[in-house]
Structure formats: C-alpha cells, structure tokens
Design an enzyme around this catalytic site. Sequence first.
Site, PDB file in Angstrom:
ATOM      1  N   TYR A 131       0.864  -1.164   0.000  1.00 32.41           N
ATOM      2  CA  TYR A 131       0.000   0.000   0.000  1.00 32.41           C
ATOM      3  C   TYR A 131       0.912   1.229   0.000  1.00 32.41           C
ATOM      4  CZ  TYR A 131      -4.223  -2.631   1.340  1.00 32.41           C
ATOM      5  OH  TYR A 131      -5.293  -3.482   1.365  1.00 32.41           O
ATOM      6  N   THR A 157      -1.236  -2.635  -4.546  1.00 38.42           N
ATOM      7  CA  THR A 157      -2.691  -2.545  -4.491  1.00 38.42           C
ATOM      8  C   THR A 157      -3.134  -1.196  -5.043  1.00 38.42           C
ATOM      9  OG1 THR A 157      -2.907  -4.067  -2.641  1.00 38.42           O
ATOM     10  CG2 THR A 157      -4.702  -2.514  -2.979  1.00 38.42           C
ATOM     11  N   SER A 275      -8.943  -8.568  -9.296  1.00 38.11           N
ATOM     12  CA  SER A 275      -9.406  -8.537  -7.907  1.00 38.11           C
ATOM     13  C   SER A 275     -10.409  -7.415  -7.701  1.00 38.11           C
ATOM     14  CB  SER A 275      -8.207  -8.321  -6.969  1.00 38.11           C
ATOM     15  OG  SER A 275      -8.620  -8.127  -5.628  1.00 38.11           O
ATOM     16  N   HIS A 277     -11.034  -6.862  -4.407  1.00 40.29           N
ATOM     17  CA  HIS A 277     -10.729  -6.734  -2.980  1.00 40.29           C
ATOM     18  C   HIS A 277     -11.709  -7.557  -2.133  1.00 40.29           C
ATOM     19  CE1 HIS A 277      -7.618  -4.382  -0.917  1.00 40.29           C
ATOM     20  NE2 HIS A 277      -8.369  -4.468   0.154  1.00 40.29           N
ATOM     21  N   GLY A 331      -7.625 -15.146   0.237  1.00 41.34           N
ATOM     22  CA  GLY A 331      -7.431 -14.354   1.436  1.00 41.34           C
ATOM     23  C   GLY A 331      -8.178 -14.896   2.636  1.00 41.34           C
TER      24      GLY A 331
END
Length: 388
Positions: A131, A157, A275, A277, A331
């Site tokens: 990040y 990300t 993705s 998230h 995840g």
Amino acid sequence: MTPFVNVDDFQQAARRHLPRIFADYIDGGAFSETTMRRNRADFERYAIRQLVLAPLDQTADLSVSTLGRRSALPFGPGPVGFLGLYRRDGDIRVARAAAKADIPFVLSTFSINGLETIRKDCGRTPDFQLYLDRDPQVNESHLAACREQGVERIFLTVDTAITSVRERDVRNGFRATDRMTPQLLWQFAKRPIWSLDLLRGGFPDVELVKGRPEFGKGALAQASKLSARLEKNLTWETVAELRRQWEGKLILKGISDPTDAERAARAGVDGIVLSNHGGRQLDHATSTFARLRDVRAALGPDLALYIDSGFRRGTDVVKALALGADFILMGRPFAWAVAADGERGVTQLVDLLREEIAITLNLAGLSSVAELKKAGASTLIDLSDKDA
C-alpha cells in the site's frame, strides 16, 4: 474435535474463536455486500465436463510456474491484513505452512510480523503487497526493506485509493478505535482462549512501523493511522514511477476491467491480480470470475494473470485456470484457517484444496494442471449458453 471438511468449517470455527470486531473485519464487504455475494454466485455459471476412460495418472501434477517460479500448487495465501491479530504470530504460521507446502505467500503491508521476522523463521522471503503511503519517504523505506530481505515480487494494491464503507467495521469501530473501550474489553472477555493466546506480552504492533511514533502504539491505533495515510492520488504515472524505482517483478493488484488490463499491459508491469478486494470496495460490481475471460484477452498471453475474490473450493480453482488464470490467491480462507487452528489449520486447508483439485481433474479426464490449461475453456460447459 470435529475435523475440518471444507472452507466453511474453518470460517465457523474462526468465528467461535475470534472477538466480533476481528471476525467481522475478515468476513465483511462493502455496503450491501452485493459484490461479495456475486463473487461466490458466479462460479455457478460454468459446469465441469466429466470425461471417463481416459488414461490417468491418479497422482495429479498440480504444479504451475508463474513469472519464472514454480509452485507445487496453483493457489496460495494472498495478502490479508493483521493475520497476527487472529492468532498470535498468525503471519508466521501461514508463512510456515506455505513454505512446507512449497507455495508462495504474499505478505500484507498491514501485517503484524514483518518481512525480516518471517524470513528468519521460515528460511525464505514472502512476496510483498504494497500500500502506498502519502509520504514518499515511507514508501522508500518499504522498498528498502523489500530489497534488504530479498523480496522478488511486489503486489501494488491499486483499488483502495478511495476507501469504501464496510458497515460491519463501522458498527464495531475497527480502524476507528485506537484504544481499548468497554465494548472491546467485553468482546475480548467472551473469547478467553483468543485473549490468553494473543495478549500475553501486550497487544501486538505492526512490525513494519514499529518505533515510528507517528503511527501510534499497538495494532489497533496503527491500523487506523495506516488506513488514514494511504495515498489518495494513485494514477498510471504512480505505476510508472514505481516501475522505475523497483527492479523486481511488479504486479498490479486490483485490476477488474479489460480497459485497465490493456493499460497495465502497456505500463511495463509483469502481471496483474484480477481482484475486487473480496467485495470490500465497489458495491454492486461484477465478480472477478465473471470478468476473467475478457481480462485475459485484454491482458494478452504473456503477462501473469493472478485472480482472487470469492475462491472457496478446488472446483473454483479448476474453473479459473481453465478460463485463463495463471494462479489463484485466497485471502479469507487462510485467515479463517489460521484463526481456527493455527499452522495446523492452514496445513489442513491446503491439503483439503489439493485433494479437491486433484479429484476434480481426474474426474474431468485430466492428470495435471498443464493438461487443464492446454484444454482451456473446452473443459467447461457455459450454462448460460442456451446452445451448449
């Protein structure tokens, strides 16, 4: 203890083990959680063709090579923040199990245990999910740590410059509470095993920012500060600048549209993670699986295509590989597994998924992931196609 039979079993056990603030942080999605539900529902669009009487190697070869690195399995633990809050040293436990299974592990910027600790414990360095902080010096320190510890792949990300609302976190105060409150103390008291395990020696810190007073003290305060400090002005020029700074492999995590996949292919990156998230950002978006074929076509055949969001079964992995994915990151399943039973839980999860993938391949008349990739979409039946 009842054995874990599937991913849902780990989720249920994790919820029994964790205080609600952390269980809801793992499980929750943005606003109405529609995207999160679609991530699961859209796997039903395809069926897998069963082919019999094929000559098979019943010890299916599940290995893959992605960006020049071999993995014994086509899936691995993706970045999840604060694994070390769900069970003490949770980041280390996941990393150990991944190393023993010979699969990669992507460590989150928001990890409790950092790169150096994990490398020393496991004997190998994880990949790193980055990040970007609004302070360039902080980002430079992250890159310096990656170089020092031998990180080969950075996953940047790119879909969190705008922070969405996760209503479960709002109710619980996660990333808004920077100190113990009576509500939190009550939640912790109702989970004595978790409390005794995690809180001995004091509340953990995020290792990456330990000793930096501007980030606060303790993981709760640091979670709030880290989130507030995320760079809001992420652009393609940001990607270009990081590409100039980072000499290793660079993968963009958070691409979910073919238009962005095309731009990524021109940006000099080595791959992307398709993705959304985990349904935690844009509500009422499509699932990642529904976009897979179009994103693969836009990205081209040469760049690595990882995918995450919603994967729970070995059959999900098989379908994604057939439609063009190179590797699957998971995840929540790994967060649930480590919360439920530590390193042993993660190892059990890997074993369950390995078995399901192998059985699925054999019943589809295949002996390896390589055969599956060669057969591609012909392995599946599109149930939305009336002519199928």
